[in-house]
Design an enzyme around this catalytic site. Sequence first.
Site, PDB file in Angstrom:
ATOM      1  N   ASN A 215     -18.085 -24.674 -56.004  1.00 15.66           N
ATOM      2  CA  ASN A 215     -18.108 -23.770 -54.779  1.00 15.66           C
ATOM      3  C   ASN A 215     -18.158 -22.410 -55.340  1.00 15.66           C
ATOM      4  OD1 ASN A 215     -15.228 -22.711 -55.203  1.00 15.66           O
ATOM      5  ND2 ASN A 215     -14.768 -24.645 -54.883  1.00 15.66           N
ATOM      6  N   PHE A 328      -3.822 -19.787 -49.275  1.00 10.99           N
ATOM      7  CA  PHE A 328      -5.318 -18.909 -48.702  1.00 10.99           C
ATOM      8  C   PHE A 328      -5.859 -19.616 -47.627  1.00 10.99           C
ATOM      9  CE2 PHE A 328      -5.511 -14.828 -50.874  1.00 10.99           C
ATOM     10  CZ  PHE A 328      -4.499 -14.951 -51.632  1.00 10.99           C
TER      11      PHE A 328
HETATM   12  O1  C5P Z   1      -7.567 -26.638 -45.846  1.00 13.82           O
HETATM   13  P1  C5P Z   1      -8.011 -25.490 -46.747  1.00 13.82           P
HETATM   14  O2  C5P Z   1      -8.787 -25.921 -48.103  1.00 13.82           O
HETATM   15  O3  C5P Z   1      -8.947 -24.304 -45.995  1.00 13.82           O
HETATM   16  O4  C5P Z   1      -6.821 -24.633 -47.154  1.00 13.82           O
HETATM   17  C1  C5P Z   1      -6.833 -23.827 -48.264  1.00 13.82           C
HETATM   18  C2  C5P Z   1      -5.663 -23.530 -49.067  1.00 13.82           C
HETATM   19  O5  C5P Z   1      -4.953 -24.892 -49.496  1.00 13.82           O
HETATM   20  C3  C5P Z   1      -5.499 -22.721 -50.227  1.00 13.82           C
HETATM   21  O6  C5P Z   1      -4.376 -21.996 -50.414  1.00 13.82           O
HETATM   22  C4  C5P Z   1      -6.051 -23.719 -51.104  1.00 13.82           C
HETATM   23  O7  C5P Z   1      -5.484 -23.272 -52.466  1.00 13.82           O
HETATM   24  C5  C5P Z   1      -5.221 -24.802 -50.925  1.00 13.82           C
HETATM   25  N1  C5P Z   1      -5.641 -26.297 -51.042  1.00 13.82           N
HETATM   26  C6  C5P Z   1      -4.860 -27.072 -52.124  1.00 13.82           C
HETATM   27  N2  C5P Z   1      -5.521 -28.379 -52.248  1.00 13.82           N
HETATM   28  C7  C5P Z   1      -6.676 -28.667 -51.719  1.00 13.82           C
HETATM   29  C8  C5P Z   1      -7.250 -27.948 -50.593  1.00 13.82           C
HETATM   30  C9  C5P Z   1      -6.903 -26.736 -50.553  1.00 13.82           C
HETATM   31  O8  C5P Z   1      -3.973 -26.696 -52.636  1.00 13.82           O
HETATM   32  N3  C5P Z   1      -7.125 -30.121 -51.973  1.00 13.82           N
END
Ligand code: C5P
Length: 410
Positions: A215, A328
Site C-alpha cells: 500500500n 489511526f
Molecule cells: O480497520 P483499519 O485497518 O482501518 O484500522 C486502522 C488501524 O488499525 C491502524 O491503527 C492500524 O495500524 C491498525 N491495524 C492493525 N492490524 C491490522 C489492520 C489495522 O493493527 N491488521
Amino acid sequence: MQSDENRALAGRRILLGVTGGIAAYKTVELVRLLVKSGAEVQVVMSGGASQFVTPMTLQAVSGRPVRQALFDEAHEAAMGHIELARWAELILVAPASASFMARLANGFADNLLSTLCLASAAPLCLAPAMNQQMWQNPATQENASRLLRRGVQLWGPASGDQACGEVGPGRMVEPEALFQQACRHFTSGVLAGVRVLLTAGPTREPIDPVRFIGNRSSGKMGFALARAFVALGAHVELVAGPVVLVTPPGVERVDVETAREMEQAVLDRVASCDIFVGCAAVADYRPEVAADQKIKKDNEQMAIQLVRNNDILAAVAAMPEGPFTVGFAAETQSPEHYAEKKRLAKKVDMIAANLVGAQSGGFERDENALTLLWAGGQAVLPMADKGVLAQQLVTLIAEHYENRHTTKDT
Ligand code: C5P
C-alpha cells in the site's frame, strides 16, 4: 507552600527571546510567572519586538536590563553574548515570528537573538505566533520541520481567533500554558521512563518471490511520532514495515515485512510497553499461499485467494492490563464518522482520523491533518508538516495517558 512545578524553576536560568508580533504583549505575563516562581530571566528582544512591547516594561517585570543589540558596548562589557549563550539553561522564544523561524532555520547570526540561539548549547523552544496563512505557508512549514529535525521544540501554535480577524492555527500558546511547559521541561521529559511501542509504514504480503500486495504508506507519520516521543523522554521501540526512512536518534527499530511478522514483533514486545500506537497501514488480507516460484503469465485471467490478517491493534487493545492504545483511521470519506466506529469496535483509547486520497495530506505526503477522538472528546489538528503534527499528537497522547493513570491511582 510551593508546588513541585514551582520548585522546578527556582534558580533556573532562562533566556527569553521576544520577536515582533502582537502576541509580544502576552510575554509580559509569561516573564512575571517565571520570575515569580524563582527563575532568573534574561529578556532579549529583536528589533521588531519593541514595536509591540517596550523594553522598559520587560525590564520592570524581569528585574534585569533587557538586551537588544549585538554590538552594545555597555552590555557586552557586563556579559558578552557568548557568555550569555553559555549562561542560559533554556532558551524560550515567545512569540517566535515567521521571519525569526526562517532566520533560525537558515542559521543566520544577524541579530543578538539569532546569534545567541546559534551560540548556545541550551535546549531551544519556540512559541510560534503569526497569521494562520503565514503559519500554513509551505515556507514556514518547511522551516518548522527543519528546526524540529535539529531538535528545536515547538510549543504550539494554538488555533483560534487571531488579532488580524482571521481564525486558524498561529496563535501563541497562552502564557500560563507556556509557563507549565517550562516547568515540565525542568522536571525532565513528561514521558520519562514511559515505554512506547509503535508500528509504522506499510506491510508487504508476498504473492510469489518477486511480487507482493502493498500500500501507499510511507511511514513518515510513524517515524515523526517516534521522534516526538523520544523528545518527551520516552523509550521508543519502532516496528517498521518496508520504508526508506532514517531511524530517528534514540529509537530502537525492528524491521519487518509482512503483517504476520509485524504482529509477532508487536506481541514479543507489548507486555513491557505503556503506550502502543498502531500507525502502520497493515494489510487486511494476504494471499493464502505465496508461490515458491515466479508465477508465469500462462492464463488470460488469474485469481488470488486472500485470507484475513489478524488485527494487531485490536488484539493489543483487548489485552487485560494492556497499554494505552492509539490507532489511526485512514478514510477516503467521512473520516470522523468511520473513525469513531473503529474506536468503539477496536476498543482503543484514542483514534486519529485522517482523509486519504485527497488533494493534500495522507499517504506519501509530508503534511497531514488529523482529528483525534477519545471517549467523550475530540481535537482537531489542522494541516501541518507531519513533524509538527506528531509533536501536537504526542503531547495530547501524553496528557491522556497521564490522566488515565491519575484516575486509576486515586
Ligand atoms: O480497520 P483499519 O485497518 O482501518 O484500522 C486502522 C488501524 O488499525 C491502524 O491503527 C492500524 O495500524 C491498525 N491495524 C492493525 N492490524 C491490522 C489492520 C489495522 O493493527 N491488521
